[in-house]
Design an enzyme around this catalytic site. Structure first.
Site, PDB file in Angstrom:
ATOM      1  N   GLY A  93       1.087  -1.472  -0.020  1.00  0.00           N
ATOM      2  CA  GLY A  93      -0.173  -0.231  -0.307  1.00  0.00           C
ATOM      3  C   GLY A  93       0.842   0.760   0.044  1.00  0.00           C
ATOM      4  N   GLY A 141       0.588  -5.666   0.040  1.00  0.00           N
ATOM      5  CA  GLY A 141      -1.137  -4.899  -0.105  1.00  0.00           C
ATOM      6  C   GLY A 141      -0.383  -6.468  -1.384  1.00  0.00           C
ATOM      7  N   GLU A 164       5.783  -5.870   7.411  1.00  0.00           N
ATOM      8  CA  GLU A 164       4.953  -4.434   7.977  1.00  0.00           C
ATOM      9  C   GLU A 164       6.008  -4.237   9.792  1.00  0.00           C
ATOM     10  OE1 GLU A 164       2.030  -6.225   5.311  1.00  0.00           O
ATOM     11  OE2 GLU A 164       3.915  -6.450   6.019  1.00  0.00           O
ATOM     12  N   ASP A 172      -1.087  -7.963   8.005  1.00  0.00           N
ATOM     13  CA  ASP A 172      -2.858  -8.065   7.034  1.00  0.00           C
ATOM     14  C   ASP A 172      -2.920  -8.285   5.586  1.00  0.00           C
ATOM     15  OD1 ASP A 172      -1.566  -5.326   5.741  1.00  0.00           O
ATOM     16  OD2 ASP A 172      -3.192  -4.132   6.182  1.00  0.00           O
TER      17      ASP A 172
END
Length: 380
Positions: A93, A141, A164, A172
């Site tokens: 992301g 992502g 992350e 995630d």
């Protein structure tokens, strides 16, 4: 919604005018996302090569809309995901936007993740073959976009991971679903250290399905326009997959990462006769203590959850709690904004993170809960 057969832009394409000696020159911004039709093939092309094809919120919304339209289009037989440029499928992301919104507009981050996780679940249950070419860099992502596809293709250039914890966040986009289902504790090791894996590793860990040499990718794309996805991939896949180096490390990984107590895990790593284990301890201790503590708990909980949707809903709770704390903003500042690589975590040690601190990240959000639709799992 996009209309089939056209090329679309996920963000506004504006002409920037500049005056020079009384003459106006117009520059057109390159689209961030291309949606194309080529025969029976519908293509999603991430088109931010200078940003390693990092995902923005408009890109996510347009991908989801395209998938919805193509699902009901009888002329679309296969969907293909690729990235522009020669460096990445997708590096994750847009964390600069996450940093900005964490400080000024937290509701935008919440909506970003709600839309992204909904798209991840949409890909998982997609009724048509969804082929992801996981060539070169695939991070964060990008794993959410590709790791839930029905046909996941890696190459000898693939570099895949969930980094992350390096920025004070947690895996995630369904990453805890994928990692918690890897053999033994290989996923735990990768999640806590933020290490990457090869294409061969990804197949061994269950994050990919087929290995295709990068020199054959163009031919594979051309073949996908004419014949079913499974047959096209089988025609191009290597007869043998290279050895997965991570599997050779499994003995010490499973021994050291057993259990739910992070200080015990780190002590085992530090005391191991294996140099790679001691390096792993050093890597974990450099991360946000809160992030690695919550990551371990997320992985253990994800093992017991019954569906990707359950895991994504859990990840949503955790993501909102993490971004409301100090470490995500500090981690992005240190890694991307100021680039001093010296984050000051709060708290600074793993021992200072209490069980209550960790469990608070999983508490219900009440009316803010992400409630994803459930659907029958599509055939792979």
């Amino acid at each position: 919604m996009p209309s089939t057969g056209a090329v679309h832009n996920s963000s506004d394409t504006r002409g920037a005018e500049a005056s020079s000696g009384g003459t106006a020159a117009s520059a057109v911004t390159e689209p961030d996302l291309l949606l194309q039709r080529e025969g029976q093939l519908a293509r999603i092309i991430l088109n931010r090569p200078k940003a390693l094809n990092a995902l923005t919120h408009p890109m996510i919304c347009e991908i989801a809309a395209a998938l919805t339209e193509w699902a009901d289009d009888p002329t679309v037989h296969t969907v293909l995901l690729t990235g522009s440029g020669d460096r990445a499928l997708c590096a994750g992301g847009d964390i600069v936007s996450i940093y900005r919104d964490a400080r000024t507009d937290p509701d935008e981050n919440a909506q970003f993740w709600a839309d992204e996780y909904t798209m991840n679940a949409q890909i998982k249950r997609y009724p048509k073959p969804f082929v992801a070419l996981m060539d070169r860099i695939v991070l964060g992502g990008g794993v959410g976009l590709s790791g839930h596809a029905s046909h996941r293709v890696v190459t000898e250039r693939t570099k895949l991971g969930m980094p992350e914890t390096t920025i004070g966040f947690v895996p995630d986009v369904g990453g805890t679903w994928l990692y918690s289902r890897a053999p033994g504790d290989l996923g735990t090791h990768l999640a806590l250290t933020a290490a990457t894996m090869t294409g061969a590793d990804a197949i061994a860990l269950g994050l990919a399905d087929s290995f295709v040499n990068s020199t054959r990718l163009d031919s594979l794309v051309d073949t996908l326009k004419r014949i079913p996805a499974a047959a096209a991939i089988a025609e191009h896949a290597a007869s043998t997959v290279p050895p997965a180096s991570l599997l050779a490390e499994r003995a010490w990984i499973d021994e050291c990462y057993a259990g739910n107590d992070l200080p015990t895990i780190i002590a085992r790593l530090q005391q191991s006769p294996v140099a790679s284990a001691r390096d792993a301890a050093t890597a974990i201790l450099a991360k946000s203590p809160t992030a690695v503590s919550v990551t371990l708990a997320s992985l253990r909980r994800a093992r017991d959850l019954g569906s990707l949707e359950d895991v994504l809903e859990q990840e949503y709770r955790v993501s909102l709690r993490m971004v409301a704390g100090p470490d995500v903003v500090e981690g992005i500042r240190a890694q991307v904004i100021d680039k001093d690589r010296t984050p000051v975590w709060q708290p600074r040690t793993i021992e200072a993170v209490t069980d209550g601190d960790v469990q608070a990240h999983f508490a219900s959000l009440g009316e803010r809960e992400l409630r994803l639709p459930r659907a029958a799992r599509r055939s792979r």
